[in-house]
Design an enzyme around this catalytic site. Structure first.
Site, PDB file in Angstrom:
ATOM      1  N   GLU A  60       0.789  -1.103  -0.121  1.00  0.00           N
ATOM      2  CA  GLU A  60      -0.038  -0.138   0.080  1.00  0.00           C
ATOM      3  C   GLU A  60       0.827   1.137  -0.116  1.00  0.00           C
ATOM      4  O   GLU A  60       0.456   2.379  -0.724  1.00  0.00           O
ATOM      5  CB  GLU A  60      -1.046   0.071   1.413  1.00  0.00           C
ATOM      6  CG  GLU A  60      -2.063  -0.958   1.038  1.00  0.00           C
ATOM      7  CD  GLU A  60      -1.455  -2.526   1.421  1.00  0.00           C
ATOM      8  OE1 GLU A  60      -0.682  -2.743   1.677  1.00  0.00           O
ATOM      9  OE2 GLU A  60      -2.503  -3.494   1.026  1.00  0.00           O
ATOM     10  N   HIS A 129     -10.983  -5.183   8.213  1.00  0.00           N
ATOM     11  CA  HIS A 129     -11.334  -4.948   6.860  1.00  0.00           C
ATOM     12  C   HIS A 129     -12.818  -4.302   7.142  1.00  0.00           C
ATOM     13  O   HIS A 129     -13.690  -4.563   6.364  1.00  0.00           O
ATOM     14  CB  HIS A 129     -11.711  -6.520   6.224  1.00  0.00           C
ATOM     15  CG  HIS A 129     -10.282  -6.885   5.880  1.00  0.00           C
ATOM     16  ND1 HIS A 129      -9.487  -7.811   6.758  1.00  0.00           N
ATOM     17  CD2 HIS A 129      -9.864  -7.071   4.706  1.00  0.00           C
ATOM     18  CE1 HIS A 129      -8.578  -8.291   6.303  1.00  0.00           C
ATOM     19  NE2 HIS A 129      -8.563  -7.907   4.809  1.00  0.00           N
TER      20      HIS A 129
END
Lengths: 324, 319
Positions: A60, A129
């Protein structure tokens, strides 16, 4: 106007803008061959090719950081962070680099990039998540924070985001992806900093974001039967925040309940409540209430997750409290 | 060696320019003229100079917290630099950035960076833009031995290798990440050895030899311009001063410093150019006098410039 899902509307915004501007590219984990974790970018690889639709490593920091570098060198990246929870490993590139560059460099940098990301609970994805983190991004000068609630808003706001010359965080609640709504074809934009009154009412103002807008609309429908009229205001962008529309609504209804899925403590609602207290305190007939998630990570087990997500009934209870 | 005589003299001049600038900054900092803190490049001049001699204004660099040398070598204006160090309105960043955030995007300088390991993803991103636009410009990422251990560096190098991006990673290994010696922070003899993990060239070079740096950088940069992807060049060097001005340097001994001063890159190139009869003592004096004149003018410019007006506090956050 054709009906599109929220996900299709977001994809359509990509298509419209990528056809217009060859300097726009997409990058992210599984955005190409796989079509995106939630299918948002499905088909774009075939349409635009590998140069413009880039599958990345699961890194990321590099996804965000290369976008910042490419944006400062003249491209207009639209990157996908698969889940907003993953910002933890990439935050430096977003807030220390992208968000501060223009200011640190005395105004000379321009970082036109969009970071799309899925947020929110409801699919049993558990703590890492499922979170909503909009207040985190709101706290970082240099970033703009967008949180649509309908397919129409999603497309118009994403096109606006892509055309904006600042780094924009575009938060997509994953429970909205399948929602259908009318979406015009072709390009249109929704300016940032313009809240939308999703339902007009006279008794209580509800400020709600993302899928909580629909929870509020459901509550409004039920309370209407009891003769209570809710006005539902959707800020659509949290930075810039359209305080005026919220203040004006509160001045009409004299009551405010804020509904969001992030944790209540230091959530976006705290900022909204503070601004209303500063600007419209004299118009309030009851304390401002917030209905939001409790201060814990998002749990996995279905009954626990259901208990975590703010409910229509919790909102109805809060409304009755401010009406009492 | 393809360096022209003019380039050699230019490189020598640039190195002396960096050295005199940094030495003066040390004095001005000690005198309280420069707020905050500064990290000086004294001793490492050959790296920035040797690398940047291969670059044009259209090429990009990302820099570090120890960025003054990179900026000067890439063509940065020392008047605007000095004014920025003073926190003045006429500085590169209107006084909003300071030493660790000086940038000149017109020269491809994407900024010094206060975050160790902040630059590598940015450099790969700029290289992506070069590749995307189909030109033969490149990006160069300067990063230290400390940054070599950051996850961002690994991520950026791997992505650059996978995508064959035109970027050259220039590691400035000065042996210390603040106080932590590389003997404690890495388990391979060379940072360049890590290139094997990306299947890209990894080269170790004497970072105090400007010509050797130029040669190694030329190869990596040409390779990048030809679309052959990134490379990693490790320049072994040493900072003569502390991590920051005021650093007591208790973590290293004087003998080590003296040993490295013997390998000072400036006398080394000077000697070489004297032997090649490209320089004479009088020419050296003339170069130094010219540089001193410019430096004095820069300092005066910084001194006499106004501080930024408070009314600009909220400007430049958004475009």
């Amino acid at each position: 106007m054709p009906d599109m899902t929220f996900a299709e509307a977001i994809k359509d915004a990509h298509v419209v803008e990528m056809e217009r501007d060859p300097n726009i590219y997409i990058a992210g984990e599984d955005v190409g061959v796989f079509g995106g974790c939630f299918g948002v970018t499905a088909g774009l690889l075939d349409q635009f090719g590998e140069k413009r639709v880039k599958d990345t490593t699961i890194t990321e920091s590099a996804i965000v950081g290369t976008a910042v570098g490419a944006a400062s060198a003249g491209l207009r990246p639209v990157i996908e962070l698969m889940f907003v929870d993953f910002i933890g490993v990439a935050l430096d590139q977003l807030y220390n680099q992208a968000g501060k560059m223009k200011y640190m460099f005395g105004g000379k940098a321009k970082i036109p990039m969009v970071m799309r990301t899925a947020c929110g609970a409801g699919i049993g994805a558990a703590a890492q998540h499922s979170q909503c983190l909009e207040a985190l991004f709101m706290h970082l000068p240099g970033l703009k924070v967008v949180m649509p609630s309908t397919p129409y808003d999603a497309k118009g706001l994403l096109i606006e985001a892509i055309r904006d010359d600042n780094p924009v965080v575009f938060l997509e609640h994953k429970m909205l992806y399948a929602m259908e709504g009318e979406v015009p074809s072709g390009a249109y934009t929704i300016p940032f900093g313009q809240a939308d009154i999703k339902r007009q009412g006279k008794d209580v103002t509800i400020v709600a974001t993302a899928n909580m807008v629909h929870t509020a609309l459901g509550a409004a429908e039920k309370l209407a039967a009891d003769g209570i009229s809710l006005e539902v205001v959707d800020p659509r962008t949290l930075y810039p925040l359209d305080g005026e529309t919220i203040f004006e609504s509160v001045k009409r209804t004299h009551r405010l309940v804020i509904l969001h899925e992030e944790v209540k403590f230091a959530g976006s609602g705290a900022e909204i409540a503070a601004q209303v207290a500063e600007e419209a305190f004299d118009y309030l007939d009851a304390p401002i209430l917030r209905v939001a998630a409790p201060f814990c990570p998002v749990p996995f087990s279905p009954p626990l997750e259901k208990a975590y997500i703010p409910s229509e009934q919790q909102l109805i209870d809060a409304v009755k409290k401010v009406m009492a | 060696m393809d360096l022209t005589n003019e380039q050699l003299i230019q490189m020598y001049t640039t190195m002396v320019k960096i050295r005199t600038f940094e030495n003066r900054v040390a004095e001005l900092f000690a005198d309280g003229k420069i707020p905050g803190f500064v990290h000086l490049y004294v001793g490492e001049e050959a790296v920035a100079t040797g690398v940047c001699e291969n670059l044009t204004d259209k090429d990009y660099i990302t820099s570090t917290h120890r960025g003054h040398g990179h900026l000067i070598a890439k063509g940065g204006d020392i008047k605007k630099m000095m004014a920025e160090l003073f926190g003045k309105e006429t500085g590169y960043c209107k006084g909003k950035g300071g030493s660790m955030h000086i940038a000149d995007l017109d020269l491809g300088i994407m900024g010094a960076n206060g975050i160790v390991g902040g630059g590598p993803p940015l450099a790969s991103g700029a290289a992506l833009a070069c590749q995307y636009m189909g030109n033969d410009n490149v990006a160069v990422c300067f990063f230290g031995d400390g940054a070599s251990n950051q996850g961002t560096t690994h991520e950026a190098m791997n992505m650059a290798a996978c995508w064959k991006l035109p970027v050259v990673f220039i590691n400035e290994n000065n042996m210390y990440g603040i106080s932590c010696c590389t003997t404690k922070s890495m388990c391979v003899p060379n940072i360049a050895d890590r290139a094997a993990g990306y299947d890209i060239p990894g080269v170790v070079v004497d970072g105090n030899d400007a010509v050797a740096v130029w040669e190694a950088a030329a190869e990596g940069i040409n390779r990048a311009r030809q679309g052959k992807g990134p490379s990693l060049i490790e320049c072994k060097t040493y900072r003569h001063r502390g991590h920051f001005e005021g650093d007591p340097c208790t973590y290293r001994d004087d003998a080590e410093l003296e040993e490295w001063k013997e390998k000072d890159p400036i006398p080394r190139l000077e000697q070489k150019l004297l032997e090649m009869e490209l320089l004479t003592q009088s020419k050296i004096e003339k170069i130094k006098q010219e540089l001193q004149k410019d430096l004095t003018a820069a300092e005066q410019f910084a001194e006499e410039s106004p501080y930024p007006d408070i009314s600009g506090l909220l400007e430049d956050v958004y475009t």
